[in-house]
Design an enzyme around this catalytic site. Structure first.
Site, short mmCIF file in Angstrom:
data_model
loop_
_atom_site.label_atom_id
_atom_site.label_comp_id
_atom_site.label_asym_id
_atom_site.label_seq_id
_atom_site.Cartn_x
_atom_site.Cartn_y
_atom_site.Cartn_z
CD GLU A 59 19.31 -37.07 135.53
OE1 GLU A 59 20.28 -37.68 136.02
OE2 GLU A 59 18.52 -36.40 136.24
CE1 TYR A 68 15.10 -35.65 142.51
CE2 TYR A 68 16.79 -35.44 140.82
CZ TYR A 68 15.69 -36.09 141.34
OH TYR A 68 15.16 -37.19 140.69
CD GLU A 72 14.78 -38.06 137.46
OE1 GLU A 72 15.61 -37.76 138.34
OE2 GLU A 72 14.99 -38.92 136.58
#
Ligand code: AHR
Length: 500
Positions: free
Chosen positions: A176, A247, A295
């Site tokens: 990231e 997410y 992720e």
């Protein structure tokens, strides 16, 4: 009397998307909170094996049939020096860990992680520090892990008890690096130059490795997808994967919208697939680059990031409920439907930190999200098929009209089995579904079917009541003339396994 509402799903076993890469069933373990210490590694636990790994956690991870595990971060990696975690344990430094404001003891390092992966028979996926670390250091890490004996770092590994090379195949080029929260954040151009040089010398050290370039931290980043385009343009020659993270959240407590999330997941992948196609064309590149969603998960309830300078503080310990499990199931449906371009995915994370497993002392809890993962990992084999779905829609604030059903399907010539995965987004009514099979390999018989469902989207498991959200077997279902009928309860995910 109102006519019976029915959804129709047509599955043609000749309408193939792609072979399903096992690497879409991956995990992620970071030195964050209690994921490593107190989760995977806990020498004080009565469940500890001779290496200090928790056997109960290992068993549950085996149930998840993971194929790959990403480590050691995450944000942690951007100030992690791999040298701290190798060699005699007593000599390893305790450090202030800046990403999560915790104390890192370094009792678990690279060799312990590789042992853990070997124990689970999964591929390790290491990330190098491109925040405070140098490109030279990244290449030295590859030498330590993968070089045959005879040079300084390979021999150091031998001295540490591992003469045989670890043969680590997957290497993430930082984490990231577009994020302002990242230690050593870089602009797209600066990251791309650094990642390119790191990948070049890492590959000169071991040409067999595969590298993963950092894409944007999420589709909501202002620089998405330009960041990804820049990174790809400069790194293409030395890269195999582009990483994407995301997410899902339900801050608004809007279940209908939350259950429409597949919409965003799919759009995210489609956007990047276009960027990949255009960049390959622009560069005249020969090889393909695939997506690695290394992720992904639901994460919004526990956003504690500050460990207060403690060892293994409880951070980001999300409790998962039924609606979260249905979002996880949709994510897996999307991975199956997009596996022509998305070839790797790691659920973030595996234990305690935003995880399907939670430890409390010597106890272990399987969260609601554990079960869909297991159902998919067990049954999604062989080839992914393109299902056609004819179903009513529901209107949502966030994603507009969303189909009541989200479907994926697979067929496996090797085991002569097929599977259909159905998420029903309706919250109150049962949905009648007719599934029709076509094609040369159309299934002949239902083998088994399992369902997770409930009327309360917020129902969750706890140490006291661990089986509130768990799969139940569904009774026998006849398959007549290539079709079967079933009733899907509200708020449900179902897996129908079939014999060809
Ligand atoms: O998985 C938790 C954190 O989320 C990771 O460290 C980081 O990469 C992401 O922002």
């Amino acid at each position: 009397m109102a006519a019976e509402t029915i959804a129709r799903v047509t599955i043609d076993t000749d309408d193939v998307i792609a072979e399903i890469p096992r690497t879409i069933f991956g995990g992620f373990a970071e030195h964050l909170g209690r994921c490593i210490y107190g989760g995977i590694y806990d020498p004080e636990s009565k469940h500890a094996d001779q290496h200090g790994l928790r056997k109960d956690v290992l068993d549950a991870l085996r149930e998840m049939q993971l194929s790959v595990m990403r480590w050691p971060g995450g944000n942690f990696v951007s100030n992690y020096f791999w040298q701290d975690g190798v060699g005699p344990r007593a000599e390893r430094p305790r450090r202030r860990e800046l990403a999560w404001q915790s104390i890192e003891t370094n009792q678990f390092g690279t060799n312990e992680f590789v042992d853990f992966c070997r124990e689970l028979k999964i591929e390790p996926m290491l990330a190098v520090n491109l925040g405070t670390g140098t490109t030279a250091d990244a290449a030295r890490y590859v030498e330590y892990c993968n070089a045959p004996p005879g040079t300084e770092l390979a021999d150091l590994r031998g001295k540490h008890g591992y003469p045989r090379p670890h043969a680590v195949k997957y290497w993430c080029l930082g984490n990231e690096m577009d994020g302002p929260w990242q230690i050593g954040q870089l602009t797209a151009e600066d990251y791309a130059k650094k990642a390119r040089e790191a990948a070049k010398i890492m590959r000169l050290t071991d040409p067999s490795i595969q590298t993963i370039v950092c894409g944007s931290s999420g589709p909501w980043m202002k620089t998405f997808p330009q960041w990804d385009r820049t990174a790809l343009e400069l790194c293409w020659e030395y890269a195999n994967f582009l990483s994407l993270h995301n997410y899902a959240t339900n801050w608004e407590n809007d279940t209908a919208s939350f259950l429409g999330y597949a919409n965003e997941f799919e759009h995210h992948i489609d956007t990047l697939a276009t960027v990949l196609r255009e960049t390959k064309q622009k560069l005249g590149a020969k090889h393909d680059i695939y997506l690695s969603q290394d992720e992904w998960n639901v994460w919004y309830k526990d956003r504690k990031f500050d460990g207060g300078w403690r060892v293994a503080p409880p951070l980001c310990e999300e409790t998962y409920n039924l609606e979260d499990a249905l979002v996880v199931a949709q994510w897996l449906n999307v991975f199956l439907r997009k596996c022509d371009v998305l070839k790797m995915a790691c659920i973030a994370q595996v234990v305690n930190v935003i995880a399907p497993l939670k430890t409390r002392g010597d106890d272990l809890l399987r969260e609601s999200t554990f079960y869909p993962f297991v159902m998919y990992a067990q049954h999604a084999r062989g080839k992914s098929l393109r299902p056609k779905v004819d179903v009513a829609t529901i209107s949502t604030k966030r994603f507009g009209d969303v189909p009541l059903l989200d479907v994926a399907a697979t067929v496996d010539d090797a085991t002569k089995k097929a599977a259909v995965f159905l998420v029903h987004r309706g919250q109150t009514e049962t949905l009648n579904v007719e599934i029709s099979f076509r094609g040369a390999n159309a299934p002949a018989k239902v083998a088994a079917s399992r369902q997770i469902w409930g009327l309360d989207p917020k129902a969750s498991n706890s140490f006291e009541r661990p089986d509130v959200v768990a799969p139940r077997e569904v009774g026998a279902m006849p398959l007549k003339n290539g079709s079967l009928r079933l009733k899907l309860p509200p708020l449900s995910v179902s897996v129908i396994a079939l014999y060809l």
